[in-house]
Design a protein around this motif. Sequence first.
Motif, PDB file in Angstrom:
ATOM      1  N   GLN A  25      75.432  69.617  22.337  1.00  0.00           N
ATOM      2  CA  GLN A  25      75.706  69.667  23.770  1.00  0.00           C
ATOM      3  C   GLN A  25      74.453  69.769  24.631  1.00  0.00           C
ATOM      4  OE1 GLN A  25      78.857  72.317  24.708  1.00  0.00           O
ATOM      5  NE2 GLN A  25      78.686  72.083  26.900  1.00  0.00           N
ATOM      6  N   ASP A  26      73.511  70.625  24.267  1.00  0.00           N
ATOM      7  CA  ASP A  26      72.343  70.868  25.115  1.00  0.00           C
ATOM      8  C   ASP A  26      71.114  70.237  24.474  1.00  0.00           C
ATOM      9  OD1 ASP A  26      70.333  71.731  26.731  1.00  0.00           O
ATOM     10  OD2 ASP A  26      70.681  73.873  26.442  1.00  0.00           O
ATOM     11  N   PRO A  27      70.629  69.096  24.996  1.00  0.00           N
ATOM     12  CA  PRO A  27      69.511  68.407  24.342  1.00  0.00           C
ATOM     13  C   PRO A  27      68.213  69.201  24.377  1.00  0.00           C
ATOM     14  CG  PRO A  27      70.012  67.368  26.454  1.00  0.00           C
ATOM     15  CD  PRO A  27      71.099  68.368  26.188  1.00  0.00           C
ATOM     16  N   LEU A  44      60.080  64.766  29.345  1.00  0.00           N
ATOM     17  CA  LEU A  44      61.144  63.782  29.551  1.00  0.00           C
ATOM     18  C   LEU A  44      62.219  64.345  30.472  1.00  0.00           C
ATOM     19  CD1 LEU A  44      61.649  62.539  25.864  1.00  0.00           C
ATOM     20  CD2 LEU A  44      60.094  61.637  27.597  1.00  0.00           C
ATOM     21  N   SER A  45      62.904  63.460  31.174  1.00  0.00           N
ATOM     22  CA  SER A  45      64.031  63.863  32.015  1.00  0.00           C
ATOM     23  C   SER A  45      65.220  64.233  31.136  1.00  0.00           C
ATOM     24  CB  SER A  45      64.424  62.719  32.947  1.00  0.00           C
ATOM     25  OG  SER A  45      64.957  61.636  32.194  1.00  0.00           O
ATOM     26  N   GLY A  46      66.259  64.826  31.767  1.00  0.00           N
ATOM     27  CA  GLY A  46      67.454  65.201  31.023  1.00  0.00           C
ATOM     28  C   GLY A  46      68.115  64.013  30.355  1.00  0.00           C
ATOM     29  N   GLY A  47      68.185  62.898  31.081  1.00  0.00           N
ATOM     30  CA  GLY A  47      68.782  61.697  30.506  1.00  0.00           C
ATOM     31  C   GLY A  47      67.996  61.167  29.322  1.00  0.00           C
ATOM     32  N   MET A  48      66.674  61.208  29.415  1.00  0.00           N
ATOM     33  CA  MET A  48      65.838  60.739  28.309  1.00  0.00           C
ATOM     34  C   MET A  48      65.975  61.650  27.092  1.00  0.00           C
ATOM     35  SD  MET A  48      62.261  59.437  29.944  1.00  0.00           S
ATOM     36  CE  MET A  48      62.162  57.981  30.974  1.00  0.00           C
ATOM     37  N   ARG A  49      66.044  62.967  27.324  1.00  0.00           N
ATOM     38  CA  ARG A  49      66.209  63.895  26.198  1.00  0.00           C
ATOM     39  C   ARG A  49      67.539  63.629  25.480  1.00  0.00           C
ATOM     40  NH1 ARG A  49      63.590  67.823  29.725  1.00  0.00           N
ATOM     41  NH2 ARG A  49      65.616  68.572  30.463  1.00  0.00           N
ATOM     42  N   GLN A  50      68.574  63.337  26.263  1.00  0.00           N
ATOM     43  CA  GLN A  50      69.860  63.037  25.638  1.00  0.00           C
ATOM     44  C   GLN A  50      69.769  61.744  24.834  1.00  0.00           C
ATOM     45  OE1 GLN A  50      72.307  64.440  24.323  1.00  0.00           O
ATOM     46  NE2 GLN A  50      73.493  65.073  26.108  1.00  0.00           N
ATOM     47  N   LEU A  56      80.088  57.472  11.422  1.00  0.00           N
ATOM     48  CA  LEU A  56      80.798  58.271  12.419  1.00  0.00           C
ATOM     49  C   LEU A  56      79.794  59.078  13.222  1.00  0.00           C
ATOM     50  CD1 LEU A  56      83.345  59.555  13.719  1.00  0.00           C
ATOM     51  CD2 LEU A  56      83.347  61.213  11.830  1.00  0.00           C
ATOM     52  N   LEU A  57      79.902  58.974  14.537  1.00  0.00           N
ATOM     53  CA  LEU A  57      79.046  59.757  15.430  1.00  0.00           C
ATOM     54  C   LEU A  57      79.928  60.737  16.201  1.00  0.00           C
ATOM     55  CD1 LEU A  57      76.276  60.260  16.769  1.00  0.00           C
ATOM     56  CD2 LEU A  57      76.860  58.512  18.450  1.00  0.00           C
ATOM     57  N   ILE A  58      79.607  62.038  16.100  1.00  0.00           N
ATOM     58  CA  ILE A  58      80.311  63.081  16.853  1.00  0.00           C
ATOM     59  C   ILE A  58      79.439  63.454  18.045  1.00  0.00           C
ATOM     60  CG2 ILE A  58      81.320  65.390  16.772  1.00  0.00           C
ATOM     61  CD1 ILE A  58      81.507  65.078  13.721  1.00  0.00           C
ATOM     62  N   ALA A  59      79.977  63.330  19.257  1.00  0.00           N
ATOM     63  CA  ALA A  59      79.228  63.618  20.488  1.00  0.00           C
ATOM     64  C   ALA A  59      79.902  64.779  21.209  1.00  0.00           C
ATOM     65  CB  ALA A  59      79.175  62.378  21.379  1.00  0.00           C
ATOM     66  N   ASP A  60      79.241  65.928  21.238  1.00  0.00           N
ATOM     67  CA  ASP A  60      79.804  67.134  21.854  1.00  0.00           C
ATOM     68  C   ASP A  60      79.318  67.247  23.293  1.00  0.00           C
ATOM     69  OD1 ASP A  60      80.953  69.540  22.418  1.00  0.00           O
ATOM     70  OD2 ASP A  60      79.740  70.727  21.038  1.00  0.00           O
ATOM     71  N   ALA A  66      76.358  68.185  32.728  1.00  0.00           N
ATOM     72  CA  ALA A  66      75.210  68.560  33.565  1.00  0.00           C
ATOM     73  C   ALA A  66      74.241  67.410  33.827  1.00  0.00           C
ATOM     74  CB  ALA A  66      74.447  69.745  32.960  1.00  0.00           C
ATOM     75  N   LEU A  67      74.579  66.179  33.393  1.00  0.00           N
ATOM     76  CA  LEU A  67      73.740  65.034  33.722  1.00  0.00           C
ATOM     77  C   LEU A  67      74.211  64.417  35.036  1.00  0.00           C
ATOM     78  CD1 LEU A  67      73.350  63.133  30.318  1.00  0.00           C
ATOM     79  CD2 LEU A  67      71.751  64.729  31.374  1.00  0.00           C
ATOM     80  N   ASP A  68      73.284  63.802  35.764  1.00  0.00           N
ATOM     81  CA  ASP A  68      73.638  63.099  36.987  1.00  0.00           C
ATOM     82  C   ASP A  68      74.583  61.940  36.664  1.00  0.00           C
ATOM     83  OD1 ASP A  68      71.849  64.631  38.600  1.00  0.00           O
ATOM     84  OD2 ASP A  68      70.219  63.485  37.737  1.00  0.00           O
TER      85      ASP A  68
END
Length: 664
Positions: A98-100, A156-162, A176-180, A185-187
């Motif tokens: 969840q939190d990059p 890096l910005s938040g989007g880049m870290r993600q 399989l990719l699990i995305a939590d 909190a991203l724009d």
Amino acid sequence: MTSPLLSIQGLKTQFNPSHEIIKAVDGISLDIAQGEAVALVGESGCGKSVSALSVLRLLPNNAQITEGKVLYRGSDLLRVTEQEMRAVRGLRISMIFQDPMSSLNPVMSIGDQIAEAILAHKKQSSGELKERVVKLIKQVGIADSEQRYDAFPHQLSGGMRQRVMIAIALANEPELLIADEPTTALDVTIQSQILQLLKDLQRQMGMSLWIITHDLGIVLDIADKVAVMYAGQLVEVASRDAFFKNPLHPYSQRLFNAVPTMEKRHEPLVTLSGSVPKLSRTFTGCRFAERCDYKVPDCIETGAIKWKRVSGTQQVRCIKLNDVDGIEKPSQERKNDHPVNSNHIVLKVNQLKVHFPIKKGLLKRTVGHVKAVDDVSFDLLAGSTTALVGESGCGKTTLGKTLLQLLPISSGEVHYQGENLSGLSETAFQSYRKQLQIIFQDPFSSMNPRMLVGDILEEGIRTLKPELNEADITQQCNALLKRVGLNSDVRLRYPHEFSGGQRQRLCIARALAVNPSILVCDEPTSALDVSVQAQVLNLLKELQHEQGLSYLFITHDLSVVAYLADNVAVMYLGRIVEYGSVDEVLNHPAHPYTRALIEAVPTWSDPKEKKVIKLSDDMPSPANPPSGCHFHTRCEHVMAECRKKTPTDVFLNSNHRVNCLLYR
């Protein structure tokens, strides 16, 4: 019929603290097919993330899986050895946490962190490894991939870290990719890009996707199948189309009804009373019964509620569905929205600038300035709400704090009730503090964890109202708690003993303690579930109606803006690029940046295809803003003069202005 890629069957996971057993996941069953995108939705605390962590066996030491199977290609992951599990985890099944920022190592370059994920499963030469990592960085949409290899997370910005987290998860091409909560909190612009990236990668790689979220717009945008979770159980499973056409479980319906929209401006949002029940209790009957408007005695007295299949693509756990179409939505008392009739300007901001010096060298010489707020002007009317929207880093929070003199003004004026506050000393400004208050973004970090709630509330009253005696202070605190929907006995509890929504209510009570006339609300609902958000928005509207409060509402959630705001100011790189009424700005946006923000918002109420204006992830630095129009480096309508000439405000009508050279 082909067997699913992943089949979760009767999974039960519990936590074993010293005093009670918490059944976080209590018998869920869910199948994910090859190439399928499945969304798991529900409130915080209902067990969504624990379900995913159980599948990967990444639980903390005080948790254990007590029952069930997790079949991956027929093999039960709960029965294999840890060494065998490591061959699956990160290689065949990967997870985006969840939190990059907290998930990335702050002292390792992003290239080394992606390489580490590859080397954990495959041996490669240094040349091949770097080539693979650079390709991954480019694949997730980060420009200058070779140069970014050596960048650290804080650069890096938040989007880049993600995006880096996605690159790590995709490093070994999992099935399989699990995305939590990958976009929390991203724009909205970055969120749109991340979702599009996940969809593109899923299509290219034939990958399955399990996304955990509480945003119904994201669900519509990306999912093939939807599973709704409540208090450790699944209560509804349906195809995306069936779910959005006709959500059947009362809890699912409440999630839809709680979403703020412009059409709901004239009525309170539908809310859920109470909160998710404690998962340590013994349940009888339906777990949602205490909060359900349709409950009958059988809902509580019956044993475990069984699944009821409504169609081939939809099943629901509810005994009231003998006649699905017969269920009517409960009526909610409507309240007339009171439009702002006042022309009285309570706060006037004129050419405000907030520049922070950049100091370097042994002597700390000033070598430049960060132009956080750069020549901003707007008016706030008495009893109205002005929303301030824009991406992270555009100066919204800095502007809000500066109005309360929590940050110094470089130049410009701030007038409250005709009085110029910008030149006042801290001592002289003290008498205005009770009139201007702020609700901070994170309710937990803005309260002292070692102070009782009663002491936190009393602190402001004692400071700004020294004439009150103890009995009056206690009476005011009790009245405040009642006003925000809490009992007076919570005064003897600590902040950590409350839910996120309750903590935000406490922060609102603290801000109201000294009877302010202006509240600066800094992202007060950004981290809240949609049902809790509805409660907070209803409370803010009621308080404004009863006390005539004026709000400067800082947010990047345009659905909240549509429901709550009277006027909207769109901010980009320290400047307001568009200002007008909520109807004019959201329904008839003039500035290219405003249009990009609106088009990036995922929506479940209008599922028609729409053009998404893709903005580059590289927003210029306020320390070195572009010449001319600040937005020209990302604008699809850029002209030669945009790079040289600074635009001025053009009035489209008496209340709608835009700062753009496309308008003359």
